[in-house]
Design an enzyme around this catalytic site. Structure first.
Site, PDB file in Angstrom:
ATOM      1  N   GLY A  11       0.846  -1.198   0.000  1.00 43.80           N
ATOM      2  CA  GLY A  11       0.000   0.000   0.000  1.00 43.80           C
ATOM      3  C   GLY A  11       0.877   1.243   0.000  1.00 43.80           C
ATOM      4  N   TRP A  13       2.292   3.035   2.579  1.00 43.21           N
ATOM      5  CA  TRP A  13       3.501   2.918   3.421  1.00 43.21           C
ATOM      6  C   TRP A  13       4.332   1.715   2.994  1.00 43.21           C
ATOM      7  CZ3 TRP A  13       7.241   5.060   5.560  1.00 43.21           C
ATOM      8  CH2 TRP A  13       7.850   4.686   6.749  1.00 43.21           C
ATOM      9  N   GLY A  14       3.664   0.643   2.591  1.00 41.23           N
ATOM     10  CA  GLY A  14       4.379  -0.552   2.139  1.00 41.23           C
ATOM     11  C   GLY A  14       5.311  -0.213   0.980  1.00 41.23           C
ATOM     12  N   PHE A  40      -1.093  -7.447  -3.102  1.00 43.15           N
ATOM     13  CA  PHE A  40      -2.470  -7.962  -3.147  1.00 43.15           C
ATOM     14  C   PHE A  40      -2.999  -7.552  -4.523  1.00 43.15           C
ATOM     15  CE2 PHE A  40      -7.054  -7.373  -2.399  1.00 43.15           C
ATOM     16  CZ  PHE A  40      -7.371  -8.632  -1.910  1.00 43.15           C
ATOM     17  N   PHE A  97      -6.142  -7.199   7.769  1.00 43.44           N
ATOM     18  CA  PHE A  97      -5.811  -8.294   6.847  1.00 43.44           C
ATOM     19  C   PHE A  97      -4.690  -9.192   7.378  1.00 43.44           C
ATOM     20  CE2 PHE A  97      -6.972  -4.705   3.800  1.00 43.44           C
ATOM     21  CZ  PHE A  97      -8.302  -5.081   3.742  1.00 43.44           C
ATOM     22  N   LYS A 120       0.032  -0.683  12.157  1.00 43.22           N
ATOM     23  CA  LYS A 120      -0.482   0.022  13.337  1.00 43.22           C
ATOM     24  C   LYS A 120      -1.896  -0.460  13.626  1.00 43.22           C
ATOM     25  CE  LYS A 120       2.635   3.929  12.753  1.00 43.22           C
ATOM     26  NZ  LYS A 120       2.871   5.301  12.286  1.00 43.22           N
ATOM     27  N   LYS A 205      -2.581   5.978  18.699  1.00 41.67           N
ATOM     28  CA  LYS A 205      -2.636   7.374  18.208  1.00 41.67           C
ATOM     29  C   LYS A 205      -3.667   7.520  17.093  1.00 41.67           C
ATOM     30  CE  LYS A 205      -0.470   6.643  14.220  1.00 41.67           C
ATOM     31  NZ  LYS A 205      -0.949   6.987  12.875  1.00 41.67           N
ATOM     32  N   ARG A 269      -4.507  10.344   7.309  1.00 42.49           N
ATOM     33  CA  ARG A 269      -5.749   9.933   6.641  1.00 42.49           C
ATOM     34  C   ARG A 269      -6.898   9.784   7.629  1.00 42.49           C
ATOM     35  NH1 ARG A 269      -2.857   4.781   3.968  1.00 42.49           N
ATOM     36  NH2 ARG A 269      -2.348   4.594   6.167  1.00 42.49           N
ATOM     37  N   ASN A 270      -6.595   9.284   8.838  1.00 45.86           N
ATOM     38  CA  ASN A 270      -7.646   9.163   9.859  1.00 45.86           C
ATOM     39  C   ASN A 270      -8.254  10.530  10.153  1.00 45.86           C
ATOM     40  OD1 ASN A 270      -7.665   6.268  11.020  1.00 45.86           O
ATOM     41  ND2 ASN A 270      -5.496   6.741  10.853  1.00 45.86           N
TER      42      ASN A 270
HETATM   43  N1  LIG Z   1       0.380   5.352   4.875  1.00 44.45           N
HETATM   44  C1  LIG Z   1       1.037   5.871   5.900  1.00 44.45           C
HETATM   45  O1  LIG Z   1       1.370   7.071   5.915  1.00 44.45           O
HETATM   46  C2  LIG Z   1       1.435   4.995   7.037  1.00 44.45           C
HETATM   47  C3  LIG Z   1       0.815   3.792   7.289  1.00 44.45           C
HETATM   48  N2  LIG Z   1       1.213   3.025   8.353  1.00 44.45           N
HETATM   49  C4  LIG Z   1       0.574   1.747   8.653  1.00 44.45           C
HETATM   50  O2  LIG Z   1       0.978   0.779   7.712  1.00 44.45           O
HETATM   51  C5  LIG Z   1      -0.042  -0.198   7.550  1.00 44.45           C
HETATM   52  C6  LIG Z   1      -0.297  -0.391   6.066  1.00 44.45           C
HETATM   53  O3  LIG Z   1      -0.758   0.807   5.532  1.00 44.45           O
HETATM   54  P1  LIG Z   1      -0.495   1.271   4.027  1.00 44.45           P
HETATM   55  O4  LIG Z   1       0.738   0.656   3.474  1.00 44.45           O
HETATM   56  O5  LIG Z   1      -0.542   2.753   4.056  1.00 44.45           O
HETATM   57  O6  LIG Z   1      -1.729   0.627   3.244  1.00 44.45           O
HETATM   58  P2  LIG Z   1      -2.876   1.390   2.398  1.00 44.45           P
HETATM   59  O7  LIG Z   1      -3.965   1.746   3.307  1.00 44.45           O
HETATM   60  O8  LIG Z   1      -2.264   2.453   1.580  1.00 44.45           O
HETATM   61  O9  LIG Z   1      -3.328   0.312   1.362  1.00 44.45           O
HETATM   62  C7  LIG Z   1      -4.209  -0.712   1.541  1.00 44.45           C
HETATM   63  C8  LIG Z   1      -3.497  -1.999   1.130  1.00 44.45           C
HETATM   64  O10 LIG Z   1      -4.308  -3.100   1.493  1.00 44.45           O
HETATM   65  C9  LIG Z   1      -4.340  -4.015   0.401  1.00 44.45           C
HETATM   66  N3  LIG Z   1      -5.525  -4.838   0.515  1.00 44.45           N
HETATM   67  C10 LIG Z   1      -6.806  -4.535   0.178  1.00 44.45           C
HETATM   68  N4  LIG Z   1      -7.615  -5.574   0.432  1.00 44.45           N
HETATM   69  C11 LIG Z   1      -6.827  -6.550   0.962  1.00 44.45           C
HETATM   70  C12 LIG Z   1      -7.067  -7.862   1.432  1.00 44.45           C
HETATM   71  N5  LIG Z   1      -8.285  -8.376   1.435  1.00 44.45           N
HETATM   72  N6  LIG Z   1      -6.029  -8.597   1.900  1.00 44.45           N
HETATM   73  C13 LIG Z   1      -4.779  -8.078   1.927  1.00 44.45           C
HETATM   74  N7  LIG Z   1      -4.484  -6.841   1.483  1.00 44.45           N
HETATM   75  C14 LIG Z   1      -5.498  -6.093   1.012  1.00 44.45           C
HETATM   76  C15 LIG Z   1      -4.301  -3.126  -0.823  1.00 44.45           C
HETATM   77  O11 LIG Z   1      -3.903  -3.847  -1.942  1.00 44.45           O
HETATM   78  C16 LIG Z   1      -3.264  -2.103  -0.388  1.00 44.45           C
HETATM   79  O12 LIG Z   1      -1.980  -2.574  -0.619  1.00 44.45           O
HETATM   80  C17 LIG Z   1      -1.252   0.306   8.338  1.00 44.45           C
HETATM   81  O13 LIG Z   1      -1.317  -0.357   9.569  1.00 44.45           O
HETATM   82  C18 LIG Z   1      -0.945   1.774   8.555  1.00 44.45           C
HETATM   83  O14 LIG Z   1      -1.502   2.281   9.750  1.00 44.45           O
HETATM   84  C19 LIG Z   1       2.234   3.418   9.178  1.00 44.45           C
HETATM   85  C20 LIG Z   1       2.890   4.584   8.946  1.00 44.45           C
HETATM   86  C21 LIG Z   1       2.549   5.477   7.886  1.00 44.45           C
HETATM   87  O1  LIG Z   2       0.686   6.404  10.827  1.00 49.38           O
HETATM   88  C1  LIG Z   2       0.747   7.382  10.124  1.00 49.38           C
HETATM   89  C2  LIG Z   2       1.810   8.386  10.247  1.00 49.38           C
HETATM   90  O2  LIG Z   2       2.834   7.976  11.094  1.00 49.38           O
HETATM   91  C3  LIG Z   2      -0.284   7.623   9.095  1.00 49.38           C
HETATM   92  O3  LIG Z   2      -1.487   7.867   9.705  1.00 49.38           O
HETATM   93  P1  LIG Z   2      -2.822   7.824   8.854  1.00 49.38           P
HETATM   94  O4  LIG Z   2      -3.138   6.373   8.596  1.00 49.38           O
HETATM   95  O5  LIG Z   2      -3.847   8.520   9.679  1.00 49.38           O
HETATM   96  O6  LIG Z   2      -2.523   8.558   7.568  1.00 49.38           O
END
Ligand SMILES: NC(=O)C1=CN([C@@H]2O[C@H](COP(=O)(O)OP(=O)(O)OC[C@H]3O[C@@H](n4cnc5c(N)ncnc54)[C@H](O)[C@@H]3O)[C@@H](O)[C@H]2O)C=CC1
Ligand SMILES: O=C(CO)COP(=O)(O)O
Length: 429
Positions: A11, A13-14, A40, A97, A120, A205, A269-270
């Site tokens: 996603g 962050w991924g 995915f 997931f 998170k 948070k 985003r939250n």
């Molecule tokens: N985006 C950010 O700024 C940050 C996110 N995080 C944490 O990282 C973690 C991942 O977030 P993101 O990478 O931002 O993801 P994202 O919210 O951008 O993307 C959603 C992901 O979930 C996948 N997905 C959808 N349906 C699915 C299913 N049924 N099974 C498996 N995967 C599925 C999508 O393909 C996509 O890769 C979360 O816990 C988030 O809180 C932590 C720090 C920063």
């Molecule tokens: O964890 C995050 C920043 O450290 C991102 O938070 P949001 O999912 O609310 O965008």
């Protein structure tokens, strides 16, 4: 033998995590250059598969458009083949997931594999809460550290300076390897021996960020938002310590603590979706708004508020966490967004000392009295009660004999009370 890394998740962050790692595996001799990234799979509006486009353009056009990941990142839609041969696994998927993902990997992972979770969130089982790092460890039988921090992915993708915290339990050597793998001149990573503390910060948070979004949506201003963040931080500390007494105070001052709380409440985003929810007065659901505003990205805060509420309810802790409970009640439409500033006196719910032993004091007579008085005070200051009712209740309160401690609390409440009535009564008017 060189370390081989797979990123499980792709996603927002991924994808940034894969970019950071790919930069380092190329320059560090103890890592294999290639970084696999499990995707995915989904079809894009063009009809192409996301994985094919990532491998063709070196860009995750859906979740991180405009950013090159590094030529050594290889997207793979088959999770088994993606993790094959890897001895370092980076988990970074929305937390809902994670159980499904781990179950697919059972029996496919070598015993000496090290994992790190960037996820998170938490799971709530019949037996109680389960952090994602614990879920990974239990299901896959491997050690799992965590990396959390003030890390809005889009900003790190642009190589803007930020910090992160690795939390580990026993294996310091593994933690140091993770620091080496993620750190760059613009992404400073520090390791602390407090895996639960770091993970609780990242998880909780997101609930406070939802509250901050409500405040923004109702245009209540910066002071209110700061107050909500302060109360939220206290609830984060208290809840973390009640679940895991080993959690260290110092962890809340790392990037994963107060810094992540601030950045998420300002720009995450939250916050963004909760802002829209409040602007729509709760008439459009979080699911609808998430789909509309985030293009497939997922919120964690609403689900986490529900999961935390289940724990609070189960353990009889609801009244001790008015902000967490209220965020849940608002997000499921049981309370209006304006209820976020009707929490009562949060100081009574969150005493300033943050040691777990203070929990015992919450049942002690002076504290119990404070809580009863808080409830009276909330009733008195409630707008729906008429002035006469307020006066009668206040007289009742004043006619009771309070201990010194309770009087102190009452005078504090009175000083802060928005109602002139209480002040007039105090002066016998
Ligand atoms: N985006 C950010 O700024 C940050 C996110 N995080 C944490 O990282 C973690 C991942 O977030 P993101 O990478 O931002 O993801 P994202 O919210 O951008 O993307 C959603 C992901 O979930 C996948 N997905 C959808 N349906 C699915 C299913 N049924 N099974 C498996 N995967 C599925 C999508 O393909 C996509 O890769 C979360 O816990 C988030 O809180 C932590 C720090 C920063
Ligand atoms: O964890 C995050 C920043 O450290 C991102 O938070 P949001 O999912 O609310 O965008």
């Amino acid at each position: 033998m060189k370390n081989k890394v797979t990123v499980v998740g792709s996603g927002n962050w991924g994808s940034v995590a894969a970019k950071l790692i790919a930069f380092n595996t190329l320059r560090l001799s103890n890592f294999d250059d290639e970084v696999r990234m499990w995707v995915f799979e989904e079809k894009l509006p063009s009809g192409e598969k996301l994985t094919d486009v990532i491998n063709k353009t070196n860009e995750n056009v859906k979740y991180l458009p405009g950013i090159k990941l590094g030529k050594n990142v290889v997207a793979d839609p088959d999770i088994e083949s993606a993790v094959k041969g890897a001895n370092m696994l980076v988990f970074v998927s929305p937390h809902q997931f994670m159980e499904g993902i781990c179950k697919k990997l059972v029996g496919k992972i070598g015993k000496d594999t090290e994992a790190i979770s960037l996820v998170k969130g938490m799971e709530v089982k019949k037996e109680g809460p389960c952090m994602i790092s614990t879920l990974i460890s239990r299901l896959l039988g491997i050690n799992c550290s965590v990396l959390m921090g003030a890390n809005i992915a889009n900003e790190i993708a642009l190589e803007k300076f930020s910090e992160a915290t690795v939390g580990y339990s026993q294996n310091k050597e593994a933690a140091e390897k993770w620091v080496q793998l993620f750190g760059t001149p613009y992404f400073i990573v520090t390791a602390v021996q407090d895996v639960e503390g770091v993970e609780m910060c990242g998880t909780l948070k997101n609930i406070v960020a939802i509250a901050a979004g409500f405040v923004d949506g109702m245009e209540m201003g910066n002071n209110t938002k700061a107050a909500i963040m302060r109360i939220g931080l206290k609830e984060m500390i208290k809840f973390s310590k009640m679940l895991f007494p080993s959690v260290k105070d110092s962890t809340f001052f790392e990037s994963c603590g107060v810094a992540d709380l601030i950045t998420t409440c300002l720009g995450g985003r939250n916050r963004k979706v909760a802002d829209a929810y409040a602007k729509n007065q709760g008439k459009r659901s979080f699911d609808q708004l998430e789909a509309e505003l985030l293009n497939g990205q997922k919120l964690q805060g609403v689900l986490t508020a529900k999961e935390v509420y289940e724990v609070l309810n189960d353990r009889g802790w609801v009244e001790m966490f008015p902000l967490f409970s209220t965020v849940h009640a608002i997000s499921i439409g049981r309370l209006p967004p304006s209820a976020i500033v009707e929490l009562g006196d949060s100081r009574a719910c969150c005493p300033s000392s943050i040691s777990p032993s203070t929990e015992l004091q919450s049942e002690s007579p002076p504290f119990k009295m404070k809580n009863q008085m808080r409830e009276h005070a909330v009733q008195i200051s409630s707008r729906s009660n008429g002035e006469r009712v307020r006066k009668r209740r206040l007289k009742m309160l004043l006619s009771q004999k309070f201990e010194n401690d309770s009087l102190l609390f009452f005078s504090q409440w009175w000083l802060l009370s928005p109602s002139k009535t209480s002040q007039n009564l105090m002066y016998g008017k």
